[in-house]
Design a protein around this motif. Structure first.
Motif, PDB file in Angstrom:
ATOM      1  N   UNK A   1      85.155  39.202  85.533  1.00  0.00           N
ATOM      2  CA  UNK A   1      85.823  40.185  86.391  1.00  0.00           C
ATOM      3  C   UNK A   1      84.875  40.414  87.547  1.00  0.00           C
ATOM      4  N   UNK A   2      85.370  40.239  88.767  1.00  0.00           N
ATOM      5  CA  UNK A   2      84.475  40.509  89.890  1.00  0.00           C
ATOM      6  C   UNK A   2      85.195  41.177  91.040  1.00  0.00           C
ATOM      7  N   UNK A   3      84.383  41.775  91.893  1.00  0.00           N
ATOM      8  CA  UNK A   3      84.914  42.503  93.027  1.00  0.00           C
ATOM      9  C   UNK A   3      84.632  41.667  94.269  1.00  0.00           C
TER      10      UNK A   3
ATOM     11  N   UNK B   1      83.626  40.591  97.776  1.00  0.00           N
ATOM     12  CA  UNK B   1      82.778  41.331  98.709  1.00  0.00           C
ATOM     13  C   UNK B   1      83.387  41.238 100.099  1.00  0.00           C
TER      14      UNK B   1
ATOM     15  N   UNK C   1      88.918  42.504  91.244  1.00  0.00           N
ATOM     16  CA  UNK C   1      89.181  43.922  91.434  1.00  0.00           C
ATOM     17  C   UNK C   1      89.852  44.094  92.782  1.00  0.00           C
ATOM     18  N   UNK C   2      91.131  44.467  92.755  1.00  0.00           N
ATOM     19  CA  UNK C   2      91.875  44.611  93.996  1.00  0.00           C
ATOM     20  C   UNK C   2      91.607  45.972  94.633  1.00  0.00           C
TER      21      UNK C   2
END
Lengths: 373, 130
Positions: B6-8, B10, B106-107
């Motif tokens: 799970x990543x956000x 950038x 992550x939206x």
């Protein structure tokens, strides 16, 4: 249907609803269910602040799970159980909704806002102990017995790198490395290996013999001098590993500069010798054991019963008193299973006796509150 | 074992912040036109910052709650397959020994919600819908 709502229409309803128009912020937000709502599949995940921080910094978190296991989420240093919760409430997600402090226009206006989707499910995280028992099973597939045996028929088992292990074990990297340290696993050629017990003892004995030979002291073993001796019979990586398992690194001042030394830990060395004796026999007459043990440890080191915590159990009720090998690393990881095993072994436990065997069960950040008996 | 991340993403503006509105029960429409595209209702705020929702015949009074545990809104990442098409790689695509699972992105994050728990007060004397 287009978004045709006007401010007037809205205010008319508000008036009918007997809202005090004078007390209302002059901007109204009209909420529309978005046209392609059905395509908007999302998952809601409850986060704690440390997780948000990690994600915002650009780190990813890993989700790991066997088909039969509950899935876990792992950050760099923690593991969380992932649980799906259904709610009877409707959770509407609004990308553009403005908070009251953002509605600052004096004049009345109506904004059209889309509802991205509606959810009835969200995922919760609960910090938990990592699931590490599998690690021993994996590492036992190819135990290190010495370089000369590496290519024999007993050493065709799989070997695992850190990345391999992280893809198979539900734990964060930091927790995995800590467990590897506890198991005294050594990192050779990129692979993590368990070292066979007797082999480790031989390396330790060799180190102590060398220290005696060179008239060094156990408190100040010059690390580099030892490791670079020409005729060492054991590989450097194993010597260094053994020094780290049974001692501590220190920097010391000598004439001519600062040098790294190792200080052997009396407790860890004595514990090794206790295990060496107990593994062979299993059960020992306590008095005989204590005497044999005392005689087997290096000159100058003192044996104490505290060194046996998590390693052996003393049965004070039998005549004569006996001591048995009972290592904590052999016990089940799951708390319920562990307690079952402990109480099958012994009907009643004192708090003092049981503590070394349940200390590792405490969930992070909670106290191990145990009632007596 | 299944493993994905799970990543956000950038981005220069940082991660968008959305709002959640929590209502009791399930929304239904009077007619059979289905939900998407319809206007749900109107959201007002009092000068004191209290949210009021007018939905259908109801007036709902609520409050703004700062979430103790913020939510991440996750969407499955669309990955390219080997032919270069963009498709969602779903569970169970086995290539030899490894199963490929999509990452989640992550939206948005949700730090506040508008909770409407009070009993809806019906609006009387509404004009008929045209």
């Amino acid at each position: 249907a287009g978004k045709t709502r006007t401010l007037q229409e809205s205010l008319a309803i508000a008036d009918q609803a007997k809202l005090d128009l004078a007390d209302l912020n002059s901007t109204v937000q009209s909420l529309y269910l978005s046209e392609d709502m059905a395509d908007h599949e999302v998952r809601l995940l409850e986060l704690d602040s440390s997780l948000i921080g990690q994600l915002e910094a650009g780190n990813s978190v890993k989700v790991r799970g066997d088909k039969s296991d509950m899935a876990v989420v792992c950050t760099e240093d923690s593991t969380f159980e992932l649980k799906s919760t259904v709610t009877t409430n409707s959770l509407l997600l609004l990308p553009d909704c403005k908070a009251p402090e953002q509605l600052v226009s004096e004049e009345g206006s109506l904004l059209h806002n889309d509802i991205y989707c509606i959810s009835h499910v969200y995922l919760e995280l609960k910090q938990c102990r990592p699931k590490l028992k599998k690690l021993q099973t994996l590492l036992k597939e190819n135990i290190f017995l010495g370089p000369e045996y590496e290519n024999d028929e007993n050493h065709t088992g799989k070997k695992y790198t850190t990345a391999d292990l992280l893809s198979l074990i539900q734990a964060s990297e930091k927790e995995l490395l800590e467990e590897l340290r506890k198991l005294q696993a050594v990192h050779i050629d990129g692979y993590w290996r368990l070292v066979e017990f007797d082999y480790m003892g031989n390396v330790l004995q060799y180190i102590m013999d060398t220290v005696d030979c060179q008239s060094w002291s156990y408190d100040q073993i010059p690390t580099e001098k030892l490791l670079s001796m020409e005729d060492n019979v054991y590989p450097r990586v194993l010597l260094e590993h053994c020094l780290d398992c049974y001692g501590e690194r220190k920097m010391m001042d000598f004439d001519g500069g600062v040098e790294q030394v190792h200080t052997l830990s009396e407790d860890k060395v004595c514990r090794y010798f206790a295990e060496y004796l107990l593994r062979g026999v299993g059960k020992f007459n306590l008095a005989e054991f204590l005497q044999t043990w005392k005689e087997s440890v290096p000159v100058g080191m003192t044996t104490t019963l505290e060194q046996l915590e998590g390693v052996a159990l003393i049965d004070k009720k039998s005549h004569p008193e006996v001591i048995s090998h009972f290592p904590v690393t052999d016990l089940p990881e799951d708390a319920a299973d562990r307690f079952n095993r402990l109480f099958r072994t012994r009907e009643k436990w004192t708090l003092e006796d049981i503590t070394p065997y349940i200390r590792g069960l405490c969930e992070k950040k909670t106290d191990c509150g145990i009632s007596s008996d | 074992m299944v493993q994905f991340a799970i990543r956000m993403p950038q981005t220069s503006g940082g991660c968008p912040e959305w709002t959640m509105v929590e209502l009791q029960g399930v929304l239904e429409t009077r007619d059979s036109s289905g939900l998407p595209g319809n206007r749900l209702g109107d959201l007002y705020f009092t000068k004191g910052g209290q949210p009021i929702l007018l939905i259908g015949h109801h007036v709902l009074h609520g409050k703004v709650v700062e979430l103790e545990k913020p939510f991440a809104v996750l969407v499955k990442e669309k990955k390219k397959n080997t032919e270069g098409d963009i498709s969602e790689m779903d569970t169970g695509v086995t290539e030899g020994h490894t199963e490929k699972y999509s990452d989640y992105l992550v939206k948005a994050v949700i730090k506040n919600k508008l909770v409407f728990k009070n009993r809806p007060r019906p609006i009387i004397n509404l004009p008929h819908k045209k």
